[in-house]
Design an enzyme around this catalytic site. Structure first.
Site, mmCIF file in Angstrom:
data_model
loop_
_atom_site.group_PDB
_atom_site.id
_atom_site.type_symbol
_atom_site.label_atom_id
_atom_site.label_comp_id
_atom_site.label_asym_id
_atom_site.label_seq_id
_atom_site.Cartn_x
_atom_site.Cartn_y
_atom_site.Cartn_z
ATOM 1 N N TRP A 174 3.635 34.540 67.611
ATOM 2 C CA TRP A 174 3.746 35.665 68.664
ATOM 3 C C TRP A 174 3.516 35.064 70.231
ATOM 4 C CZ3 TRP A 174 5.655 39.772 67.068
ATOM 5 C CH2 TRP A 174 5.429 40.317 65.682
ATOM 6 N N ASP A 218 -4.004 37.662 73.292
ATOM 7 C CA ASP A 218 -3.605 38.783 72.317
ATOM 8 C C ASP A 218 -4.518 38.446 71.097
ATOM 9 O OD1 ASP A 218 -2.302 40.171 70.130
ATOM 10 O OD2 ASP A 218 -0.503 38.856 70.518
ATOM 11 N N LYS A 233 -3.183 46.217 62.820
ATOM 12 C CA LYS A 233 -3.674 45.185 62.201
ATOM 13 C C LYS A 233 -4.972 45.530 61.760
ATOM 14 C CE LYS A 233 0.092 43.327 62.956
ATOM 15 N NZ LYS A 233 0.578 42.455 63.927
#
Ligand SMILES: *Cc1c(COP(=O)(O)O)cnc(C)c1O
Length: 360
Positions: A101, A171, A195
């Site tokens: 990511w 993030d 998530k």
């Protein structure tokens, strides 16, 4: 069939109480005669939903007044572009690469300016967090970017990097609301909610007010300018209304549970049950350096791909779902987010113990 223990990395398990409450309000939300999916985002009922959601989130995270909370769309991945478009005044940014990511975020930022990869753990398949105490932070960097919990590899920063005075952008998609954080240490902290917080389709951006300006890169679309959404209180256009509603319910659930300190303790207890088992197992092995282990995502392997596949298959038959590791790592991964009860982790460990006896 009843509900299973769902170890998916995302979209992931949500609190059963929240799902039940949403089901009860499905046909008639508080006497409006309609569901939240069917109402105007300009209605009084929805205005209350989004206002309360923001207030509860501020309360839970202790968000300072000089930070805005934005409920946006496009997932975490859209932020990979939105961040440089809005923050890259010098067209330079530093990225710490701790997994897929962060790597993707860096690649996207490269479309807009110079990206310096000032640290990386790619050399050992992202199984650790690099030492970030004395990084070669670029003098003209507009920000330093991290992915705080690495969903795929199961690592987590236990300490934030020393950015030498530069803005920190983080993030937190897969550790959102899993423990308290000090928002004042960040310029932007953001996450996709699917998530640990809510249904896919909503991303929450917490941004320091002075970073919200009209001076964005030329050509930045209106919809990708933070100021557009900040000025309109996330109602510039139709927001992901149902997602925000469910997030709001999860915030209330977290408050009822006792808040983020309590969640942290709970998450530590759950993760320890699994890590303690892994550390003494003769068949299974955790893949992450112990000091950098995530409380949310726990990857492990047997070292034999066929045995891994057998484990995933038999676990599924036993009601333990979505334990297959990410395709780039192989093996297994148990995501044990806020809504995973201790019983789920205990059931997993009991199953692993039995599998070990049968297959060693
Ligand atoms: C899942 C995930 C993403 C991507 O999220 P999308 O909402 O699918 O764009 C980004 N960062 C992290 C840490 C993630 O876990």
């Amino acid at each position: 069939m009843g509900r299973v223990y769902n170890f998916s990395a995302g979209p992931a398990v949500l609190p059963e109480e929240v799902l039940k409450a949403a089901a009860e309000e499905m046909l008639d939300y508080k006497g409006t005669g309609m569901s939240v999916m069917e109402m105007s985002h300009r209605s009084k009922a929805f205005e209350e939903i989004i206002t309360e959601a923001e207030a509860d989130l501020r309360d839970l995270m202790g968000i300072p007044d000089h930070y805005k909370v934005l409920f946006l769309q496009g997932g975490a991945s859209q932020q990979f572009a939105m961040i440089p478009m809005n923050l890259m005044k010098n067209r330079v940014a530093d990225y710490i690469i701790t997994g897929q990511w962060a790597k993707k975020a860096a690649q996207e930022a490269e479309k807009y300016g110079k990206v310096n990869r000032i640290a990386s753990s790619e050399d050992r398949t992202y199984s650790y967090i690099p030492d970030c105490s004395d990084l070669p932070v670029s003098e003209d960097a507009d920000y330093v970017y991290i992915c705080e919990n690495n969903t795929i590899y199961g690592t987590k920063y236990k300490e934030l990097p020393n950015t030498k005075g530069k803005l920190l952008v983080s993030d937190i998609s897969s550790c959102f609301l899993s423990e308290p954080i000090d928002v004042s240490k960040y310029g932007i902290v953001y996450g996709g909610v699917q998530k640990n917080v809510g249904p896919a389709g909503t991303v929450i951006v917490i941004i320091r007010e002075d970073l919200i300006t009209e001076e964005v890169l030329p050509g930045t679309p209106t919809m990708l300018t933070y100021k557009t959404h900040a000025d309109a209180k996330s109602l510039y256009n139709t927001p992901p209304a149902y997602g925000i509603y469910i997030c709001g319910k999860v915030f209330k659930w977290l408050k009822e549970m006792g808040g983020l300190e309590v969640m942290k303790e709970r998450n530590e207890k759950k993760a320890n049950v699994l890590y303690d088992f892994l550390d003494q197992s003769k068949l299974f092995k955790g893949t992450v350096v112990p000091k950098d282990r995530s409380l949310m995502n726990v990857p492990f392997v047997t070292g034999d791909a066929d045995l891994d596949a057998k484990f995933v298959k038999e676990a599924k038959a036993a009601g333990l779902e979505n334990l297959k590791g990410h395709r780039t790592v192989g093996g297994m991964r148990a995501s044990i987010y806020n809504a995973m009860p201790m019983e789920g982790v205990e059931a997993l460990v009991a199953f692993m113990r039995k599998f070990e006896e049968e297959n060693l």
